[in-house]
Scaffold this active site. Structure first.
Site, PDB file in Angstrom:
ATOM      1  N   ALA A 242       0.867  -1.180   0.000  1.00  0.00           N
ATOM      2  CA  ALA A 242       0.000   0.000   0.000  1.00  0.00           C
ATOM      3  C   ALA A 242       0.907   1.235   0.000  1.00  0.00           C
ATOM      4  CB  ALA A 242      -0.854  -0.008   1.262  1.00  0.00           C
TER       5      ALA A 242
ATOM      6  N   GLY B 215       0.412  -5.028   0.742  1.00  0.00           N
ATOM      7  CA  GLY B 215      -0.760  -4.912  -0.119  1.00  0.00           C
ATOM      8  C   GLY B 215      -0.514  -5.435  -1.529  1.00  0.00           C
TER       9      GLY B 215
ATOM     10  N   GLU C  79      -1.034  -8.998  -1.283  1.00  0.00           N
ATOM     11  CA  GLU C  79      -2.468  -9.218  -1.017  1.00  0.00           C
ATOM     12  C   GLU C  79      -3.297  -9.099  -2.296  1.00  0.00           C
ATOM     13  OE1 GLU C  79      -2.214  -6.381   2.309  1.00  0.00           O
ATOM     14  OE2 GLU C  79      -3.319  -7.882   3.463  1.00  0.00           O
TER      15      GLU C  79
ATOM     16  N   GLU D 232       4.105  -5.712   7.048  1.00  0.00           N
ATOM     17  CA  GLU D 232       3.356  -4.646   7.737  1.00  0.00           C
ATOM     18  C   GLU D 232       3.733  -4.518   9.203  1.00  0.00           C
ATOM     19  OE1 GLU D 232       2.107  -6.792   5.578  1.00  0.00           O
ATOM     20  OE2 GLU D 232       0.605  -5.857   4.290  1.00  0.00           O
TER      21      GLU D 232
HETATM   22  N1  3HC Z   1       4.718   3.319  -0.149  1.00  0.00           N
HETATM   23  C1  3HC Z   1       5.230   4.514  -0.493  1.00  0.00           C
HETATM   24  N2  3HC Z   1       6.525   4.693  -0.820  1.00  0.00           N
HETATM   25  C2  3HC Z   1       7.313   3.611  -0.796  1.00  0.00           C
HETATM   26  C3  3HC Z   1       6.837   2.336  -0.451  1.00  0.00           C
HETATM   27  C4  3HC Z   1       5.476   2.204  -0.131  1.00  0.00           C
HETATM   28  N3  3HC Z   1       4.948   1.021   0.194  1.00  0.00           N
HETATM   29  N4  3HC Z   1       7.874   1.463  -0.510  1.00  0.00           N
HETATM   30  C5  3HC Z   1       8.939   2.168  -0.889  1.00  0.00           C
HETATM   31  N5  3HC Z   1       8.608   3.459  -1.060  1.00  0.00           N
HETATM   32  C6  3HC Z   1       9.477   4.554  -1.523  1.00  0.00           C
HETATM   33  C7  3HC Z   1      10.595   4.842  -0.547  1.00  0.00           C
HETATM   34  O1  3HC Z   1      10.185   5.765   0.438  1.00  0.00           O
HETATM   35  C8  3HC Z   1      11.659   5.416  -1.463  1.00  0.00           C
HETATM   36  O2  3HC Z   1      11.285   6.752  -1.723  1.00  0.00           O
HETATM   37  P1  3HC Z   1      12.425   7.873  -1.925  1.00  0.00           P
HETATM   38  O3  3HC Z   1      13.239   7.413  -3.078  1.00  0.00           O
HETATM   39  O4  3HC Z   1      11.625   9.093  -2.167  1.00  0.00           O
HETATM   40  O5  3HC Z   1      13.186   7.879  -0.650  1.00  0.00           O
HETATM   41  C9  3HC Z   1      11.451   4.632  -2.763  1.00  0.00           C
HETATM   42  O6  3HC Z   1      10.139   4.097  -2.691  1.00  0.00           O
HETATM   43  C10 3HC Z   1      12.436   3.497  -2.959  1.00  0.00           C
HETATM   44  O7  3HC Z   1      12.412   2.697  -1.766  1.00  0.00           O
HETATM   45  P2  3HC Z   1      13.777   2.159  -1.114  1.00  0.00           P
HETATM   46  O8  3HC Z   1      14.777   3.250  -1.039  1.00  0.00           O
HETATM   47  O9  3HC Z   1      13.407   1.463   0.126  1.00  0.00           O
HETATM   48  O10 3HC Z   1      14.248   1.144  -2.241  1.00  0.00           O
HETATM   49  P3  3HC Z   1      14.882  -0.294  -2.080  1.00  0.00           P
HETATM   50  O11 3HC Z   1      15.105  -0.786  -3.454  1.00  0.00           O
HETATM   51  O12 3HC Z   1      16.024  -0.276  -1.133  1.00  0.00           O
HETATM   52  O13 3HC Z   1      13.754  -1.209  -1.375  1.00  0.00           O
HETATM   53  C11 3HC Z   1      11.558  -2.107  -1.052  1.00  0.00           C
HETATM   54  C12 3HC Z   1      12.562  -1.461  -2.044  1.00  0.00           C
HETATM   55  C13 3HC Z   1      12.077  -3.480  -0.611  1.00  0.00           C
HETATM   56  C14 3HC Z   1      10.260  -2.244  -1.759  1.00  0.00           C
HETATM   57  C15 3HC Z   1      11.441  -1.194   0.198  1.00  0.00           C
HETATM   58  O14 3HC Z   1      11.162   0.124  -0.241  1.00  0.00           O
HETATM   59  C16 3HC Z   1      10.364  -1.582   1.145  1.00  0.00           C
HETATM   60  O15 3HC Z   1      10.561  -2.459   1.957  1.00  0.00           O
HETATM   61  N6  3HC Z   1       9.198  -0.919   1.064  1.00  0.00           N
HETATM   62  C17 3HC Z   1       8.125  -1.077   2.006  1.00  0.00           C
HETATM   63  C18 3HC Z   1       7.368  -2.351   1.771  1.00  0.00           C
HETATM   64  C19 3HC Z   1       6.236  -2.454   2.755  1.00  0.00           C
HETATM   65  O16 3HC Z   1       6.390  -2.243   3.940  1.00  0.00           O
HETATM   66  N7  3HC Z   1       5.053  -2.788   2.257  1.00  0.00           N
HETATM   67  C20 3HC Z   1       3.885  -2.878   3.080  1.00  0.00           C
HETATM   68  C21 3HC Z   1       3.197  -1.556   3.120  1.00  0.00           C
HETATM   69  S1  3HC Z   1       1.850  -1.509   4.249  1.00  0.00           S
HETATM   70  C22 3HC Z   1       0.614  -2.318   3.432  1.00  0.00           C
HETATM   71  O17 3HC Z   1       0.805  -2.777   2.339  1.00  0.00           O
HETATM   72  C23 3HC Z   1      -0.699  -2.350   4.125  1.00  0.00           C
HETATM   73  C24 3HC Z   1      -1.635  -3.315   3.506  1.00  0.00           C
HETATM   74  O18 3HC Z   1      -1.580  -4.532   4.181  1.00  0.00           O
HETATM   75  C25 3HC Z   1      -3.023  -2.801   3.556  1.00  0.00           C
END
Ligand code: 3HC
Length: 700
Positions: A66, A105, A108, A128
């Site tokens: 998400a 997400g 999901e 998450e």
């Molecule tokens: N939402 C918004 N922005 C995100 C994002 C997300 N889910 N994931 C990554 N980004 C952004 C980062 O903030 C970064 O932005 P910036 O360049 O402006 O700083 C850019 O994308 C690149 O991210 P990384 O620097 O972390 O790049 P990497 O290649 O090192 O890693 C990744 C990529 C493994 C995808 C890592 O970004 C990550 O772990 N992201 C989060 C994944 C996550 O936690 N997903 C679950 C979200 S909560 C959810 O989905 C709720 C649902 O259940 C309803």
């Protein structure tokens, strides 16, 4: 090709509808993407003759989750859980092609499709929990239906990324391909059309009951993670997967909403973005100097840890010592660290020989004539450092970066002994340097911006969180530590027990209480610092070192001598009865009227001291933004991540509460407890620390 909106397009290829998600950098499921996907699905399923619909991602990844930026703001329809339910109910076979990462997400969405195919290199996960949340778009209901409750619970509670091959074995994905996402999408769709790839709806599968397993996991969590909110909600939601899916999804939704409202969620998301924003400084726009070969001076614990970190990042390392015996010891330590990295899965066993071959141990600084960057990790003494930097100045090639790993000393003074102060910088690593994530990048008065930029690229290469710091005694982290550590000492002098202080702060969420940390780091280090600072200590300052000095005079330096604030027998830790004797004697000597402190008061004082010094560090522009201070404490000092760092935490208290506390404590000690001007200003104009995070101060 039909562009549905700026992030989603659809393409019809005979009987196949291909939906492409394109929301760089990570295809986060933003409102635009959700809206586009919903419209694309309605459009594709209304076209005549469509036999299969495929969803795939453009760029380097499927959907990484998400859109975290939307959290904490009013929710925008269509909501992800509803969209996933709609996906699942589409009557045309609908599959997803996953490459890069399918996280949260993103996974999901895929679990709602009727089959999932992966591309080699894919990683999937439900991370998450690291954001104080739980999978809230059906992940807690559909993952257990596909891979069973134990595996799903493990994935959700660990938040770990799972490699494609394992995901295939677990049943999370159905088939693995090699190729580009669009090509694989067409191939897999053809296979669905000719019956070679089966599709089925996840909601029509029943999870096998595993109540005993869930009970066991829950009982363990209560013991180990009672201070965290979301892990318990994850278990509650996964347990509900044994109910009919609509009821289970309802339980999940409620639990997700509860997590969303917690300060833990806000703090963890602050850390997520803080970790990524901290390198956004003016110098990040400047091209760094190339660094492929590193020199390290000193093969002690720090030097060998730094060498290990560099080797793991694929850099050539020349390790310098004065005598062969020390060099051998350092080499052995590095070997041990590398073998440990293999065991912990940080280094592939087949890469070990190549990594080992990057190390060149040498006697004498002359061997550093060709290195791109030197990290001096010698004894913490200004004269020793100055001698080394003079030698480096005469040996190193022009343009080589000369860095000191000093934890306190003045980088400007060190730089001044060289003919190239513009090439000198502080790179302050934390022990064990191949494990700890923090790297303070200490910028001197004359440090060239390309050198600072290189510090940040090196941090990234080493997978560390680089934070820019200005020059002062202890920079950001150790300066704060020296200050708030005094509160712990005053509390003990005035009536608390070291174990009580440690327990109160561990209950707050610190990985270890301050006395345990001191025992681990070695009491001699602080002792040396107190002696160093004695000549400049203001006479109004209440001395905080009496008890620690007496402990050190006994030769008890903590863990390494088996005795400090605690007694150490192998892995066992006991209270040290001799400490009580010392404490009582010192209290008596100082004529202290012993007070009782409850744990809440201990935390209040400790945190207020930490925050006040953090504010002074901001006022003096030693740290550019509040988030820099937060990241230093979280990644280097065991500050509880779920509290977001001292200044994020300060925002939850508000400036007036902090002022009130400081003014109350100042009645006991008006030198130590002083209200920083910035706090008064914030209280009067209603600003928060988070408001400053967008601004970047530049050092003069
Ligand atoms: N939402 C918004 N922005 C995100 C994002 C997300 N889910 N994931 C990554 N980004 C952004 C980062 O903030 C970064 O932005 P910036 O360049 O402006 O700083 C850019 O994308 C690149 O991210 P990384 O620097 O972390 O790049 P990497 O290649 O090192 O890693 C990744 C990529 C493994 C995808 C890592 O970004 C990550 O772990 N992201 C989060 C994944 C996550 O936690 N997903 C679950 C979200 S909560 C959810 O989905 C709720 C649902 O259940 C309803």
């Amino acid at each position: 090709m039909l562009n549905i909106n700026e992030t989603v397009s659809v393409e019809i290829n005979q009987k196949i509808a291909l939906i492409c998600l394109d929301n760089p950098p990570v295809n986060a499921a933003s409102q635009s993407l959700r809206n586009g996907l919903q419209k694309a699905l309605i459009w594709a399923s209304s076209q005549n003759g469509i036999g299969v619909i495929v969803i795939y991602g453009a760029g380097c990844t499927f959907v990484a989750g998400a859109d975290i930026k939307e959290f904490g703001k009013p929710p925008l329809a269509p909501f992800l859980p509803d969209l996933v339910n709609e996906i699942e109910k589409i009557e045309i076979p609908l599959i997803s092609v996953l490459h890069g990462t399918a996280l949260g997400g993103g996974l999901e969405i895929a679990l709602g499709t009727h089959a999932r195919v992966g591309i080699i290199g894919l990683k999937v996960g439900l991370p998450e929990i690291h954001l104080g949340l739980l999978p809230g778009a059906g992940g807690t209901q559909r993952a257990p239906r596909l891979c069973g409750i134990p595996a799903a619970l493990d994935m959700i509670l660990s938040g770990k990324h799972i490699h494609a091959e394992d995901a295939l074995e677990m049943g999370l994905i159905d088939k693995l391909y090699d190729g580009q996402p669009r090509d694989v999408a067409l191939q897999a769709a053809q296979e669905v059309l000719i019956g070679q790839l089966e599709t089925r709806r996840t909601d029509q599968i029943f999870a096998k009951s595993h109540h005993a397993h869930i009970d066991k996991v829950e009982a363990k969590l209560i013991k180990t993670h009672s201070h965290l909110f979301s892990p318990h909600k994850c278990v509650q939601a996964v347990r509900a997967c044994l109910l009919p899916i609509a009821e289970g999804l309802h339980v999940e939704r409620q639990a997700f909403e509860e997590c969303m409202q917690t300060p833990q969620r806000a703090a963890l998301i602050h850390v997520f973005f803080g970790e990524r924003s901290v390198s956004r400084i003016p110098e990040s726009k400047i091209a760094p100097r190339p660094v492929a070969h590193i020199g390290i001076i000193g093969a002690g614990t720090m030097g060998s840890g730094i060498a290990t970190a560099c080797l793991l990042a694929g850099l050539r390392v020349t390790l310098i010592e004065n005598v062969q015996e020390s060099l051998n010891k350092g080499r052995a330590k590095i070997e041990q660290n590398l073998n440990g990295s293999v065991k912990r899965g940080k280094l592939h066993a087949e890469k070990l020989p190549r990594t080992q071959s990057l190390l060149q141990p040498a006697l004498g600084i002359e061997a550093l004539d060709q290195v791109d960057l030197v990290v001096e990790a010698a004894f913490e003494d200004m004269n020793v450092k100055k001698e080394i930097f003079k030698e480096l100045d005469s040996v190193c090639k022009p343009g080589a970066i000369l860095a000191s790993n000093t934890s306190y000393l003045d980088i400007n003074e060190i730089a001044a002994v060289t003919s190239r102060p513009q090439d000198v910088i502080g790179l302050h690593f934390f022990s064990p340097a191949h494990v700890m994530r923090l790297l303070e990048i200490v910028v001197g008065r004359k440090t060239d911006p390309t050198v600072t930029a290189t510090g940040f690229t090196l941090a990234k290469k080493l997978r560390k969180v680089g934070v820019k710091a200005g020059v002062c005694d202890g920079f950001i982290g150790n300066r704060l530590l020296a200050h708030y550590r005094k509160t712990a000492a005053y509390l003990v002098l005035d009536g608390a027990q070291p174990q009580q202080v440690d327990q109160a702060l561990e209950d707050f969420g610190f990985a270890m209480g301050p006395h345990k940390v001191t025992d681990l780091a070695g009491l001699d280090i602080d002792w040396m610092n107190r002696k160093r600072k004695a000549p400049t200590r203001p006479k109004e300052e209440r001395y905080s070192g009496e008890i620690a000095d007496r402990i050190c005079e006994n030769g008890w330096f903590g863990r390494k001598t088996g005795q400090g604030y605690y007694l150490y027998e192998g892995r066992d830790v006991h209270t040290n009865p001799d400490i009580d004797v010392i404490i009582n004697a010192e209290r008596k000597k100082a004529g202290i009227n012993v007070q009782k402190f409850n744990n809440k008061e201990i935390v209040k004082r400790y945190m207020t001291a930490m925050i006040s010094e953090a504010v002074r560090v901001l006022e003096e522009q030693i740290a550019a933004r509040p988030l820099d201070v937060d990241m230093v404490l979280v990644f280097g000092y065991g500050f509880p991540r779920h509290r977001g760092g001292p200044l994020h935490y300060a925002d939850t208290l508000g400036p007036q509460e902090l002022i009130n506390r400081i003014e109350t404590y100042a009645k006991e000690d008006s030198h130590y407890w002083r209200v920083p001007d910035m706090l008064r200003q914030m209280a009067s104009d209603g600003t928060k620390f988070s408001d400053f995070n967008e601004k970047v101060a530049v050092w003069t």
